[in-house]
Design a protein around this motif. Sequence first.
Motif, PDB file in Angstrom:
ATOM      1  N   GLY A  33       0.884  -1.235   0.009  1.00 25.92           N
ATOM      2  CA  GLY A  33      -0.106   0.027  -0.109  1.00 25.92           C
ATOM      3  C   GLY A  33       0.864   1.343   0.086  1.00 25.92           C
ATOM      4  O   GLY A  33       0.429   2.424   0.007  1.00 25.92           O
ATOM      5  N   ARG A  37      -6.902  -6.537   3.460  1.00 24.61           N
ATOM      6  CA  ARG A  37      -7.334  -6.548   4.893  1.00 24.61           C
ATOM      7  C   ARG A  37      -6.580  -7.688   5.704  1.00 24.61           C
ATOM      8  O   ARG A  37      -6.136  -7.349   7.075  1.00 24.61           O
ATOM      9  CB  ARG A  37      -8.957  -6.730   5.161  1.00 24.61           C
ATOM     10  CG  ARG A  37      -9.329  -6.879   6.251  1.00 24.61           C
ATOM     11  CD  ARG A  37     -10.746  -6.365   6.490  1.00 24.61           C
ATOM     12  NE  ARG A  37     -11.062  -5.212   6.574  1.00 24.61           N
ATOM     13  CZ  ARG A  37     -12.082  -4.507   6.515  1.00 24.61           C
ATOM     14  NH1 ARG A  37     -13.274  -5.237   6.617  1.00 24.61           N
ATOM     15  NH2 ARG A  37     -12.140  -3.131   6.406  1.00 24.61           N
ATOM     16  N   ASP A  95      -1.772  -0.868   5.685  1.00 22.92           N
ATOM     17  CA  ASP A  95      -2.486   0.115   6.646  1.00 22.92           C
ATOM     18  C   ASP A  95      -3.944   0.681   6.015  1.00 22.92           C
ATOM     19  O   ASP A  95      -3.824   1.475   5.190  1.00 22.92           O
ATOM     20  CB  ASP A  95      -1.658   1.361   6.876  1.00 22.92           C
ATOM     21  CG  ASP A  95      -2.048   2.296   8.244  1.00 22.92           C
ATOM     22  OD1 ASP A  95      -3.420   2.097   8.348  1.00 22.92           O
ATOM     23  OD2 ASP A  95      -1.403   3.041   8.545  1.00 22.92           O
ATOM     24  N   GLU A  96      -5.066   0.251   6.669  1.00 21.60           N
ATOM     25  CA  GLU A  96      -6.229   0.665   6.023  1.00 21.60           C
ATOM     26  C   GLU A  96      -6.642   2.133   6.149  1.00 21.60           C
ATOM     27  O   GLU A  96      -7.393   2.856   5.575  1.00 21.60           O
ATOM     28  CB  GLU A  96      -7.557  -0.139   6.719  1.00 21.60           C
ATOM     29  CG  GLU A  96      -7.344  -1.651   6.461  1.00 21.60           C
ATOM     30  CD  GLU A  96      -8.752  -2.095   6.994  1.00 21.60           C
ATOM     31  OE1 GLU A  96      -9.636  -1.715   6.974  1.00 21.60           O
ATOM     32  OE2 GLU A  96      -8.389  -3.453   6.827  1.00 21.60           O
ATOM     33  N   THR A  97      -6.021   2.915   7.014  1.00 18.43           N
ATOM     34  CA  THR A  97      -6.027   4.246   7.296  1.00 18.43           C
ATOM     35  C   THR A  97      -5.498   5.393   6.418  1.00 18.43           C
ATOM     36  O   THR A  97      -5.864   6.233   6.210  1.00 18.43           O
ATOM     37  CB  THR A  97      -5.582   4.652   8.919  1.00 18.43           C
ATOM     38  OG1 THR A  97      -4.046   4.291   8.832  1.00 18.43           O
ATOM     39  CG2 THR A  97      -6.369   3.676   9.812  1.00 18.43           C
ATOM     40  N   THR A  98      -4.325   4.576   5.746  1.00 14.37           N
ATOM     41  CA  THR A  98      -3.694   5.484   4.767  1.00 14.37           C
ATOM     42  C   THR A  98      -3.588   4.828   3.413  1.00 14.37           C
ATOM     43  O   THR A  98      -3.587   5.568   2.255  1.00 14.37           O
ATOM     44  CB  THR A  98      -2.143   5.776   5.260  1.00 14.37           C
ATOM     45  OG1 THR A  98      -1.575   4.245   5.288  1.00 14.37           O
ATOM     46  CG2 THR A  98      -2.046   6.304   6.411  1.00 14.37           C
ATOM     47  N   GLY A  99      -3.601   3.359   3.174  1.00 14.26           N
ATOM     48  CA  GLY A  99      -3.635   2.974   2.229  1.00 14.26           C
ATOM     49  C   GLY A  99      -4.967   3.006   1.480  1.00 14.26           C
ATOM     50  O   GLY A  99      -5.927   3.029   1.935  1.00 14.26           O
ATOM     51  N   ARG A 100      -4.900   2.849  -0.107  1.00 15.25           N
ATOM     52  CA  ARG A 100      -5.985   3.027  -0.946  1.00 15.25           C
ATOM     53  C   ARG A 100      -6.201   2.015  -1.736  1.00 15.25           C
ATOM     54  O   ARG A 100      -5.116   1.940  -2.735  1.00 15.25           O
ATOM     55  CB  ARG A 100      -6.383   4.273  -1.344  1.00 15.25           C
ATOM     56  CG  ARG A 100      -6.613   5.536  -0.341  1.00 15.25           C
ATOM     57  CD  ARG A 100      -8.059   5.311   0.329  1.00 15.25           C
ATOM     58  NE  ARG A 100      -8.312   6.179   1.509  1.00 15.25           N
ATOM     59  CZ  ARG A 100      -8.192   6.061   2.838  1.00 15.25           C
ATOM     60  NH1 ARG A 100      -7.345   5.021   3.173  1.00 15.25           N
ATOM     61  NH2 ARG A 100      -8.495   7.128   3.507  1.00 15.25           N
ATOM     62  N   PHE A 150     -11.313   1.856   3.011  1.00 15.47           N
ATOM     63  CA  PHE A 150     -10.169   2.088   2.093  1.00 15.47           C
ATOM     64  C   PHE A 150     -10.130   1.910   0.667  1.00 15.47           C
ATOM     65  O   PHE A 150      -9.083   1.723  -0.027  1.00 15.47           O
ATOM     66  CB  PHE A 150      -8.983   1.291   2.721  1.00 15.47           C
ATOM     67  CG  PHE A 150      -9.180  -0.138   2.453  1.00 15.47           C
ATOM     68  CD1 PHE A 150      -8.589  -1.025   1.336  1.00 15.47           C
ATOM     69  CD2 PHE A 150      -9.605  -0.972   3.598  1.00 15.47           C
ATOM     70  CE1 PHE A 150      -8.906  -2.370   1.283  1.00 15.47           C
ATOM     71  CE2 PHE A 150     -10.123  -2.361   3.400  1.00 15.47           C
ATOM     72  CZ  PHE A 150      -9.493  -2.878   2.465  1.00 15.47           C
ATOM     73  N   GLU A 178     -11.606   3.507  -3.102  1.00 15.25           N
ATOM     74  CA  GLU A 178     -11.820   4.719  -3.603  1.00 15.25           C
ATOM     75  C   GLU A 178     -12.270   4.335  -4.881  1.00 15.25           C
ATOM     76  O   GLU A 178     -11.642   3.618  -5.847  1.00 15.25           O
ATOM     77  CB  GLU A 178     -10.793   5.591  -3.729  1.00 15.25           C
ATOM     78  CG  GLU A 178     -10.971   6.945  -4.213  1.00 15.25           C
ATOM     79  CD  GLU A 178      -9.915   8.122  -3.992  1.00 15.25           C
ATOM     80  OE1 GLU A 178      -9.637   8.756  -4.902  1.00 15.25           O
ATOM     81  OE2 GLU A 178      -9.172   8.002  -2.969  1.00 15.25           O
TER      82      GLU A 178
END
Length: 328
Positions: free
Chosen positions: A43, A66, A72-77, A123, A125
């Motif tokens: 990510g 996941r 990192d689900e908070t920053t990775g997309r 996460f 988009e």
Amino acid sequence: MTKLGRLYPLLDGVQLPDNLPYTQVSTWELKFLCLLGRQHLTGQGRVVELGSGGGGSTYALALGLRESPVFDETTGRLHAYDFFHVGKGTFATEKFFTSGTKPADGNSFLDDFRDRLEPFLPFLEIHAGDIWQTSDPDDTTSIEFLHIDIAKTARVFRCVSERFLTRLVPGSVVLHQDFAGPRLPWLHHSTGALLPYIEIAGPPIRSTLAFEVTRPIPEDVLKRISEDDYTLDEKLALISAVQDRIDRDHTGGIPFKSVLELAKAYVAHYAGEHKRAWSIADPLTSDAYLSRTRADHFEQLRTAYETDRAATPRVSPVARLKRLVGKG
């Protein structure tokens, strides 16, 4: 064994959920996507899926991300691109709707897609619409992973090559999902042009070819690919180079050397050289796999050749002799 090749022995052990959304991607390919997300991707660069369809492949990849110890689900997309509607030119099926058929009040399955991918929306988009409109020509962010299942036309592939291939860096992973499609020869000769800068993971996973970028890709190579700046003969040679690298898919079911030979016929067909196209395709009609799965391809190429032949004025032997005598 290549880095990506180390995932092959793990395929049998992947358990996919029973409620996976409908997809036209095979179970083997879904397992590979899940493994990539879980075992390989970080990510740190963009994770991009071009052609998300009904969401099955997106779900498998997102599930792997996941389960990854580093994503990192908070920053990775995970970026999902698609028309997200059925209709002419979209190559989508009504099975992408939850009901299995298009509702009377619209042709968009975007809401269905969102509902299916609900667990991963934090996460995920989504880029809905024509990729020429939904992709940013000024985005130069490096891409860690690129799943290409959208390049069904030369027009779309030009967008893919201009706006996504140019962002590949050493370590980037690319999956060509339609590599078993002879009517999409741009996938094959562009891969041939990239061979000095990539490492093919191993045998294709059903119709998907996976490779990793190992060296920086020169700008002039990327420009030639995006501008389709290769002669017919150069394209045939590039496809031959790919034929030298791959044979059958990992299950042994798809003979890629034959598939790529038929792709060469389509290079000639799209160039308007129908006689040459048929001369390449005709010997392949005895191939058991192609005759069973690509009968419509042969019919298309044969019809174009015969139509072209019928439209060409025939010169009698006498007239031909008079021409030769006149030149003398």
